[in-house]
Every structure is written in structure tokens, then in C-alpha cells.
Design a protein around this motif. Structure first.
Motif, mmCIF file in Angstrom:
data_model
loop_
_atom_site.group_PDB
_atom_site.id
_atom_site.type_symbol
_atom_site.label_atom_id
_atom_site.label_comp_id
_atom_site.label_asym_id
_atom_site.label_seq_id
_atom_site.Cartn_x
_atom_site.Cartn_y
_atom_site.Cartn_z
ATOM 1 N N GLN A 2 48.787 38.062 34.193
ATOM 2 C CA GLN A 2 49.785 38.532 35.146
ATOM 3 C C GLN A 2 49.573 40.120 35.712
ATOM 4 O OE1 GLN A 2 52.720 37.263 31.796
ATOM 5 N NE2 GLN A 2 54.097 36.711 33.775
ATOM 6 N N LYS A 3 48.992 40.831 34.858
ATOM 7 C CA LYS A 3 48.829 42.164 35.496
ATOM 8 C C LYS A 3 47.762 42.066 36.508
ATOM 9 C CE LYS A 3 50.128 45.166 31.640
ATOM 10 N NZ LYS A 3 49.467 46.439 30.957
ATOM 11 N N LEU A 4 46.741 41.383 36.349
ATOM 12 C CA LEU A 4 45.718 41.156 37.320
ATOM 13 C C LEU A 4 46.289 40.673 38.498
ATOM 14 C CD1 LEU A 4 42.913 40.779 38.306
ATOM 15 C CD2 LEU A 4 42.721 38.583 37.296
ATOM 16 N N MET A 5 47.389 39.701 38.415
ATOM 17 C CA MET A 5 48.142 39.043 39.636
ATOM 18 C C MET A 5 48.884 40.072 40.404
ATOM 19 S SD MET A 5 46.636 36.192 39.607
ATOM 20 C CE MET A 5 45.295 35.764 38.741
ATOM 21 N N GLY A 6 49.536 40.921 39.614
ATOM 22 C CA GLY A 6 50.212 42.094 40.219
ATOM 23 C C GLY A 6 49.680 43.100 40.806
ATOM 24 N N GLN A 7 48.393 43.288 40.322
ATOM 25 C CA GLN A 7 47.635 44.309 40.989
ATOM 26 C C GLN A 7 46.783 43.784 42.308
ATOM 27 O OE1 GLN A 7 44.827 46.686 38.625
ATOM 28 N NE2 GLN A 7 46.218 47.190 37.168
ATOM 29 N N ALA A 8 46.379 42.605 42.158
ATOM 30 C CA ALA A 8 45.776 42.119 43.258
ATOM 31 C C ALA A 8 46.610 41.653 44.414
ATOM 32 C CB ALA A 8 45.054 40.658 42.823
ATOM 33 N N PHE A 9 47.673 41.666 44.167
ATOM 34 C CA PHE A 9 48.817 40.890 45.388
ATOM 35 C C PHE A 9 49.743 41.999 45.499
ATOM 36 C CE2 PHE A 9 46.801 36.848 44.132
ATOM 37 C CZ PHE A 9 46.615 36.458 45.348
ATOM 38 N N HIS A 10 49.671 43.351 44.902
ATOM 39 C CA HIS A 10 50.777 44.474 45.045
ATOM 40 C C HIS A 10 50.960 44.457 46.260
ATOM 41 C CE1 HIS A 10 52.432 48.354 45.147
ATOM 42 N NE2 HIS A 10 52.952 48.045 43.693
ATOM 43 N N ILE A 11 52.310 44.558 46.609
ATOM 44 C CA ILE A 11 52.862 44.386 48.332
ATOM 45 C C ILE A 11 52.438 45.707 48.925
ATOM 46 C CG2 ILE A 11 54.773 43.128 47.471
ATOM 47 C CD1 ILE A 11 56.525 45.541 48.063
ATOM 48 N N GLU A 12 51.982 46.946 48.145
ATOM 49 C CA GLU A 12 51.411 47.979 48.985
ATOM 50 C C GLU A 12 50.134 48.128 49.144
ATOM 51 O OE1 GLU A 12 54.014 51.031 47.690
ATOM 52 O OE2 GLU A 12 55.794 50.217 48.169
ATOM 53 N N ASN A 13 49.492 48.273 47.840
ATOM 54 C CA ASN A 13 48.009 48.393 47.953
ATOM 55 C C ASN A 13 47.039 47.206 47.320
ATOM 56 O OD1 ASN A 13 48.798 48.759 45.315
ATOM 57 N ND2 ASN A 13 48.566 50.818 45.099
ATOM 58 N N GLY A 14 47.760 46.103 47.007
ATOM 59 C CA GLY A 14 46.870 45.071 46.565
ATOM 60 C C GLY A 14 45.943 44.620 47.456
ATOM 61 N N ALA A 15 44.526 44.400 46.964
ATOM 62 C CA ALA A 15 43.565 43.902 47.698
ATOM 63 C C ALA A 15 43.759 42.852 48.500
ATOM 64 C CB ALA A 15 42.289 43.896 47.103
ATOM 65 N N LEU A 16 44.634 41.757 47.971
ATOM 66 C CA LEU A 16 44.744 40.510 48.426
ATOM 67 C C LEU A 16 46.210 40.562 49.147
ATOM 68 C CD1 LEU A 16 43.291 38.154 45.844
ATOM 69 C CD2 LEU A 16 42.286 38.805 47.920
ATOM 70 N N ALA A 17 46.973 41.511 49.452
ATOM 71 C CA ALA A 17 48.343 41.578 49.879
ATOM 72 C C ALA A 17 48.292 41.271 51.260
ATOM 73 C CB ALA A 17 48.987 42.826 49.648
ATOM 74 N N ASN A 18 48.833 40.210 52.040
ATOM 75 C CA ASN A 18 49.012 39.995 53.117
ATOM 76 C C ASN A 18 49.783 40.763 53.851
ATOM 77 O OD1 ASN A 18 48.917 38.668 55.995
ATOM 78 N ND2 ASN A 18 49.456 36.895 54.939
#
Length: 172
Positions: free
Chosen positions: A97-113
Motif C-alpha cells: 500500500q505504501k508503494l501504491m500511495g507514493q507511486a500514485f500520490h496526487i501531487e508528486n507521484g510518478a504515476l499520477a495522471n
């Protein structure tokens, strides 16, 4: 039986006569029939190729909790890979879950759309973190007695998440 592709109209007889299809003729033993039934629960066409290769065999032999674990592990690996490709710096000890939270973080996640509104980015974080918490965590820490249908639904969900991750790589 017709809908399942096991019977068909006999082309050499009047319209009301049926014959076994080649698929039905290949079902010689109870084990063949059981394997066919299990295969119908988890349709191949709904799975990403990697899940078809690595998860479906586990499911077909009845190892449902391991199949679900493997499906979500593949999602986790794909998310980590996609995040690194997009310049994310997620430490190797960050998992689940922490990985998902960081990868998709709404402001600075690498995978945030960033093409969608923040509420939709938050929903995507919740989708991935919820999937990990609901499906991967229990199967990685204890034996979980999953029914075939429940396992199939979770695997199909994992396949959807995996597809979204691939889309993230392409979407840029």
C-alpha cells in the motif's frame, strides 16, 4: 451446452438434432470436465498476458489464494517498474500500500495522471492501495480460503490494475 460450445446442430441432420463439438469430445474424464469448468470461471480473454502465463496455472490447479497473491504481486512489480521508468525514486523497502500511495500520490507521484482533476487522482490512489490491502495483504500473511469465483474476480481486478499501470507507462 450449446452456449458453452459443447453441443451444436448436426449439419447432416434435421435442425433439431445435435452432436458433440470437438471440445466436448475432448472431455474424456471427470478431471477433464473439472478443468474445463474451472477455466470458465477465470476467462483467459480478461487477463493481461503476464497474468495468463503466471497466475492462470495456479488458479487451474485450485491454488486460489496463491493465484490471487501472485496476481497482485505482478501489479506491485509493474507499478514499481512504471514509476522508475517515469523518474520516480521509490526505495526498494517501500512495498504494498505504501508503494501504491507514493507511486500514485496526487501531487508528486510518478504515476499520477495530472490530466485529471485531483479527486480522480485520489480515487486512483485509493483503487490501487485498496486493492493491495484487500487482496494481496491477506494472501501474503496467512492461508485464505477463497472460493473459485471470488479468486477469479480478484484476479480479473488485478489484471485491470495491471492494465492501468501499463497505460500509465504509455500515457506519460
Amino acid at each position: 451446452l450449446v452456449n458453452q460450445g459443447l453441443l451444436m446442430f448436426d449439419p447432416e441432420q434435421p435442425h433439431s438434432w445435435y452432436v458433440l463439438t470437438r471440445r466436448a469430445q475432448s472431455l474424456k474424464t471427470r478431471a477433464d470436465v473439472e478443468a474445463y469448468r474451472k477455466g470458465k470461471v477465470l476467462p483467459s480473454e480478461l487477463l493481461q498476458p503476464i497474468l495468463l502465463e503466471k497466475v492462470r496455472p495456479l488458479f487451474m490447479r485450485g491454488d486460489y489464494d496463491t493465484a490471487v497473491f501472485q496476481a497482485f504481486k505482478l501489479v506491485e512489480v509493474a507499478v514499481r517498474k512504471a514509476a522508475k521508468v517515469k523518474g520516480g525514486s521509490i526505495a526498494d523497502n517501500i512495498v504494498g500500500q505504501k508503494l501504491m500511495g507514493q507511486a500514485f500520490h496526487i501531487e508528486n507521484g510518478a504515476l499520477a495522471n495530472r490530466a485529471v482533476i485531483p479527486a480522480e487522482r485520489e480515487a486512483e490512489v485509493a483503487l490501487f492501495t485498496g486493492g493491495m490491502g484487500h487482496a494481496k495483504n491477506p494472501t501474503s500473511h496467512r492461508d485464505v480460503n477463497l472460493a473459485p469465483q471470488e479468486a477469479a474476480r480478484l484476479i480479473i481486478f488485478a489484471s485491470h490494475l495491471h492494465r492501468l499501470t501499463e497505460f500509465e507507462e504509455v500515457r506519460g
